[in-house]
Design an enzyme around this catalytic site. Structure first.
Site, PDB file in Angstrom:
ATOM      1  N   LYS A  69       0.828  -1.205   0.000  1.00 29.16           N
ATOM      2  CA  LYS A  69       0.000   0.000   0.000  1.00 29.16           C
ATOM      3  C   LYS A  69       0.868   1.262   0.000  1.00 29.16           C
ATOM      4  CE  LYS A  69      -4.024  -1.951  -0.012  1.00 29.16           C
ATOM      5  NZ  LYS A  69      -4.930  -1.796  -1.198  1.00 29.16           N
ATOM      6  N   LEU A  94      -9.287  -0.439   8.814  1.00 29.85           N
ATOM      7  CA  LEU A  94      -9.807  -1.779   8.523  1.00 29.85           C
ATOM      8  C   LEU A  94     -11.304  -1.707   8.266  1.00 29.85           C
ATOM      9  CD1 LEU A  94      -9.466  -4.914   8.494  1.00 29.85           C
ATOM     10  CD2 LEU A  94      -9.972  -4.843  10.955  1.00 29.85           C
TER      11      LEU A  94
END
Length: 210
Positions: A69, A94
């Site tokens: 990422k 998340l």
């Protein structure tokens, strides 16, 4: 997989750069591109969008999700600046909406340490969607935005998330001391909440953010 993700992000942004009708690109990244650093515990003022995960730290502790990422986002930012693309990134926590919440989610690698350091953040689907829409529609949006509406900082919250991930695993015995313990929050999403004040749906704040 890191190379694949970087190349895919590069290809998408290149396509956007070649399309004259695109005014703004909203790039979905992850909070793991912010919080995975060796100096995490020493950041008294807290983490925000100005921080980047350390690639060497990610490799050392095999945080492959954070590594991919971070590299993908850095690549797209470099390309966006080179090609003159108006880009904004959303660094999401998340995602807790099924079926995304799974014990196999690579975001969860290092989750125990995220929790202990006060940077384990989650986001529900509606808030994430609203954030993307707001950031796209608001002409004043710029740079990176940490996106979450819950900080896991209480023992019971951590147990609740664990039980959702592994419903058939035995629950730990109750502990009064642990239940009363509150982890100091060291991460901030003030930039996004300020932007969403005038948004129609409004920011959805969790009680744990107060």
């Amino acid at each position: 997989m890191t190379e694949v993700e970087v190349r895919a992000a590069q290809n998408v942004l290149e396509a956007c750069a070649q399309t004259e009708t695109i005014d703004k690109v909203v790039f979905t990244s992850s909070a793991t591109a912010v919080i995975c650093r060796d100096d995490r515990k020493s950041e008294i003022a807290g983490f925000d969008e100005r921080h980047w995960s350390d690639l060497s730290f990610c490799r050392k502790f095999k945080l492959w999700h954070a590594l991919s990422k971070t590299q993908a986002e850095k690549t797209t930012w470099a390309l966006a600046m080179d090609r003159g693309v108006n880009m904004v990134s959303v660094n999401a926590g998340l995602l807790t909406s099924p079926p995304d919440l799974s014990i196999k989610n690579p975001y969860l690698t290092g989750a125990a340490e995220f929790y202990e350091d006060g940077v384990f953040v989650t986001v529900d689907l509606k808030f994430l969607v609203d954030a993307h829409i707001c950031i796209y529609e608001d002409d004043s949006s710029y740079g990176r935005y940490l996106c979450f509406n819950h900080v896991v900082k209480r023992h019971r919250d951590a147990i609740e998330h664990a039980s959702r991930l592994t419903p058939f695993a035995p629950s730990p015995p109750p502990s009064f001391d642990q239940d009363m313990k509150i982890i100091q929050r060291t991460i901030s999403n003030k930039k996004l909440n300020k932007l969403m004040v005038g948004f129609e749906s409004g920011p959805q704040l969790d009680g744990n953010l107060v």
